[in-house]
Design an enzyme around this catalytic site. Structure first.
Site, PDB file in Angstrom:
ATOM      1  N   SER A   1       5.767  -0.320  -2.279  1.00 44.90           N
ATOM      2  CA  SER A   1       5.178   0.527  -1.511  1.00 44.90           C
ATOM      3  C   SER A   1       5.085   1.950  -2.137  1.00 44.90           C
ATOM      4  CB  SER A   1       4.334  -0.330  -0.595  1.00 44.90           C
ATOM      5  OG  SER A   1       3.048   0.407   0.098  1.00 44.90           O
ATOM      6  N   HIS A   2       4.907   2.197  -1.351  1.00 44.70           N
ATOM      7  CA  HIS A   2       4.508   4.138  -1.701  1.00 44.70           C
ATOM      8  C   HIS A   2       5.964   4.781  -1.438  1.00 44.70           C
ATOM      9  CE1 HIS A   2       3.806   2.988   2.625  1.00 44.70           C
ATOM     10  NE2 HIS A   2       4.840   3.650   3.165  1.00 44.70           N
TER      11      HIS A   2
ATOM     12  N   ASP B   1      -1.099   2.806  -5.153  1.00 46.12           N
ATOM     13  CA  ASP B   1      -0.190   3.540  -4.611  1.00 46.12           C
ATOM     14  C   ASP B   1       1.109   2.757  -5.689  1.00 46.12           C
ATOM     15  OD1 ASP B   1      -0.166   0.633  -3.525  1.00 46.12           O
ATOM     16  OD2 ASP B   1       1.629   0.975  -2.103  1.00 46.12           O
TER      17      ASP B   1
ATOM     18  N   ASP C   1       2.712  -0.296  -5.582  1.00 45.51           N
ATOM     19  CA  ASP C   1       2.336  -1.672  -5.675  1.00 45.51           C
ATOM     20  C   ASP C   1       0.934  -1.691  -5.872  1.00 45.51           C
ATOM     21  OD1 ASP C   1       2.501  -1.451  -3.229  1.00 45.51           O
ATOM     22  OD2 ASP C   1       2.334  -3.311  -2.799  1.00 45.51           O
TER      23      ASP C   1
ATOM     24  N   ASP D   1      -1.815  -1.693  -3.599  1.00 43.50           N
ATOM     25  CA  ASP D   1      -2.965  -2.565  -3.020  1.00 43.50           C
ATOM     26  C   ASP D   1      -3.586  -1.167  -1.699  1.00 43.50           C
ATOM     27  OD1 ASP D   1      -0.003  -1.194  -1.395  1.00 43.50           O
ATOM     28  OD2 ASP D   1      -0.104  -3.604  -0.214  1.00 43.50           O
ATOM     29  N   ARG D   2      -2.753   0.097  -1.678  1.00 46.24           N
ATOM     30  CA  ARG D   2      -3.543   0.745  -1.185  1.00 46.24           C
ATOM     31  C   ARG D   2      -4.726   2.037  -1.746  1.00 46.24           C
ATOM     32  NH1 ARG D   2       0.688   4.049   2.510  1.00 46.24           N
ATOM     33  NH2 ARG D   2       0.983   2.257   3.747  1.00 46.24           N
TER      34      ARG D   2
ATOM     35  N   LYS E   1      -3.983  -6.477   1.317  1.00 44.52           N
ATOM     36  CA  LYS E   1      -5.241  -5.115   0.621  1.00 44.52           C
ATOM     37  C   LYS E   1      -4.962  -5.173  -0.891  1.00 44.52           C
ATOM     38  CE  LYS E   1      -1.294  -1.703   2.117  1.00 44.52           C
ATOM     39  NZ  LYS E   1      -1.046  -2.292   3.450  1.00 44.52           N
TER      40      LYS E   1
HETATM   41  C1  G1P Z   1       2.577   1.833   6.692  1.00 48.03           C
HETATM   42  C2  G1P Z   1       1.258   1.101   7.677  1.00 48.03           C
HETATM   43  C3  G1P Z   1       0.750  -0.395   7.536  1.00 48.03           C
HETATM   44  C4  G1P Z   1       0.663  -0.429   6.417  1.00 48.03           C
HETATM   45  C5  G1P Z   1       1.919  -1.148   5.940  1.00 48.03           C
HETATM   46  C6  G1P Z   1       1.906  -1.528   4.029  1.00 48.03           C
HETATM   47  O1  G1P Z   1       3.081   0.467   8.003  1.00 48.03           O
HETATM   48  O2  G1P Z   1       1.400   2.119   8.373  1.00 48.03           O
HETATM   49  O3  G1P Z   1      -0.248   0.237   8.250  1.00 48.03           O
HETATM   50  O4  G1P Z   1       0.301  -1.829   6.310  1.00 48.03           O
HETATM   51  O5  G1P Z   1       2.465   0.863   5.868  1.00 48.03           O
HETATM   52  O6  G1P Z   1       2.217  -0.055   3.504  1.00 48.03           O
HETATM   53  P1  G1P Z   1       4.689   1.152   8.863  1.00 48.03           P
HETATM   54  O7  G1P Z   1       5.160   2.849   8.198  1.00 48.03           O
HETATM   55  O8  G1P Z   1       3.093   2.129   9.861  1.00 48.03           O
HETATM   56  O9  G1P Z   1       4.660   0.048   9.709  1.00 48.03           O
HETATM   57 ZN    ZN Z   2       1.156  -0.742  -1.084  1.00 47.00          ZN
END
Ligand code: G1P
Ligand code: ZN
Length: 544
Positions: free
Chosen positions: A113-114, A278, A280, A282-283, A377
């Protein structure tokens, strides 16, 4: 097809977090590490022989070799078809859509992801089930349990697949289809939003826009949809080329990491609308000329205006938000008399509610919003939703936000993250917080009187499963909240997240800066958790 059984030894750290298994690339490169996890997933699933698996990732470093490895293991385990995005690329929402559209058995999405990418950075893998959504906990627990005792995996002796060439290949009983990663997704977006109106608004210059793809997966998606289909100028999409290391940046769409966008949205030539996505896809981060829209507000505003979007013109069945997300959307739901659900952090908890038709829209404070169109998302969907709103309402972003606050009040909100905290210290903080919970209710701190203090536990209203220890909540009489939780997606030490929220009904006070308006709650949070005292730090690493 010749199948080999390779002996392996188990690793003890393959427990999936909030969103799949995330580790440093170097961890994934250990002998048998990826193979073990993939085989543990397949060993925990049943009756997929001859069925379809969707496969793709965000293009980060290690994406391509991982896909070749997975193709061979999936082939050896008896899948009948693999649908793979060209170049091994698929955004997370596009993968979700492909699973649904093709009635696939499930999918494997490769992404962290990010989190940053590159040889010394992060990699990740998660399994999505047949509804297109992340595997619920009963699956991820089973994967982990299996990974602890696995002693062999199966792999097919086949050549690497040419991932760059669109088309179908037959290898004995296995069909491998390489698809355009964007086409089906773009078609889905066209079925949800008013593309003709968007074309007019963008073509006439009423909407000018800037989208930051952060050198991650959404570049090709944004170029095809925003530029080719909707007529935005090519320079409306920046950092559009996906890179294995995201250009050395952190592909996290917030004001700190989407720097160029943040600067341009607040200077004198700012476009009407700005957004980022982000790693991938989804954000989403939503901004307008001289305004940043918090994800919690964005969700509430979308819910309040959904009837203006063709796909949601009939109204919403209900809405849901993750527990730490602000209560702004609750106010919309109450006004429109629709149900509002509060779920633990992580998209996987929305799946059952969406499948059961109990909700149409859902979101998280962590820059995530989505609807029943997929089971993830969806960053570009949120961007198109906002563009469609601006075009319909003929109002700039700032006016839409202020009008919303006037109508519903403002939930002033922010999140403070302390990253890479030593595990012992983080666990000590949680223990210290938990020990205070029973004594807090009824106590008064300045203008804040504690109404409840607990550890959030969630019972799924569809399947009855219970998820406990989902974060510490301290709620006050005036509706304010402080929430503490440890991240389930980090890969180094622990990340403590502190979520702060205060409701302001008085429109003359809506323009306050959040950090100032929340100052008292911020110092109360420190009093409760002692993060600064225990770590010697002076400020959070990230404020969103
Ligand atoms: C974080 C975000 C959560 C999201 C997840 C995946 O998880 O807080 O809302 O679903 O990334 O993108 P966390 O690192 O807080 O467990
Ligand atoms: Zn992501």
């Amino acid at each position: 097809m010749q199948i080999e059984i390779i002996t392996t030894h188990p690793y003890n750290d393959q427990s999936p977090g909030t969103s799949g298994l995330r580790k440093k690339v170097k961890v994934f490169q250990q002998t048998g590490y990826l193979e073990n996890f993939v085989q543990s997933i397949f060993d925990s699933l049943h009756n997929f022989t001859g069925k379809t698996l969707v496969l793709g990732g965000d293009g980060r470093y290690f994406n391509r070799p991982a896909i070749q490895t997975i193709i061979k293991i999936a082939a050896a385990n008896g899948f009948g078809e693999l649908i793979i995005g060209q170049g091994g690329l698929l955004s997370t929402p596009a993968a979700s859509h492909l699973i649904r559209k093709n009635n696939a058995f499930g999918g494997l999405i490769l992404s962290a992801s990010h989190n940053p990418g590159g040889p010394d950075e992060d990699f990740g893998i998660k399994y999505n089930v047949g509804n297109g959504g992340p595997a619920p906990e009963k699956y991820t627990n089973a994967f982990f349990q299996r990974s602890l005792s696995i002693d062999s995996y199966k792999t097919a002796r086949i050549d690497d697949i040419d991932l760059d060439c669109i088309g179908a290949y037959q290898i004995d009983g296995l069909k491998v289809t390489i698809v355009d990663p964007v086409a089906d997704y773009a078609e889905l977006m066209q079925s949800i939003f008013d593309f003709n109106l968007l074309k007019q608004s963008i073509g006439s210059g009423y909407i000018t826009l800037l989208f930051d793809a952060m050198h991650a997966i959404t570049g090709p998606y944004a170029k095809r949809i925003l530029v080719d289909m909707l007529g935005a100028t090519p320079d409306s999409v920046i950092n559009a080329e996906p890179l294995e290391d995201f250009g050395g940046h952190h592909p996290d769409p917030n004001l700190a990491h989407a720097k160029e966008l943040a600067e341009r949205m607040f200077n004198s030539k700012a476009p009407v609308f700005g957004a980022a996505s982000d790693g991938d896809g989804d954000r989403n981060m939503i901004t307008g000329s001289h305004i940043f829209v918090t994800p919690s507000d964005s969700l509430a505003i979308m819910a309040a205006n959904a009837h203006l979007i063709p796909a949601y013109a009939q109204g919403l069945r209900g809405v849901a938000r993750s527990m730490p997300t602000s209560q702004a959307v609750d106010r919309v739901a109450a006004r429109y008399n629709i149900p509002c659900y509060e779920t633990p952090t992580g998209w996987k908890f929305f799946g059952n509610l969406l499948d059961a038709g109990k909700i149409t829209l859902c979101g998280e404070e962590s820059f995530g919003t989505g609807s029943d169109h997929v089971r993830e998302k969806d960053g570009l969907w949120a961007v198109l939703f906002w563009l469609n709103l601006i075009a319909r309402k003929r109002q700039p972003v700032a006016d839409i936000v202020h009008e919303h606050w006037q109508k519903f009040g403002r939930d002033i909100y922010c999140r403070h993250d302390y990253e890479a905290v030593e595990m012992d210290i983080a666990n000590g903080i949680v223990e210290h917080l938990v020990n205070q919970l029973s004594a807090l209710p009824g106590q008064t701190f300045g203008e804040y009187k504690v109404k409840y203090a607990d550890e959030f536990s969630y019972e799924d209203s569809v399947d009855g499963s219970v998820s406990s220890k989902q974060g510490i909540r301290i709620g006050f009489d005036n509706g304010s909240r402080i929430i503490f939780r440890l991240s389930g997606t980090g890969t180094v030490g622990a990340t403590l997240r502190i979520y702060l929220e205060r409701f302001e009904a008085d429109a003359s006070k809506h323009d306050q800066d959040a950090q100032t308006a929340l100052a008292e709650l911020i110092s109360l949070a420190e009093q409760f958790c002692e993060i600064k005292k225990r770590t010697g730090r002076t400020a959070p690493d990230v404020v969103t």
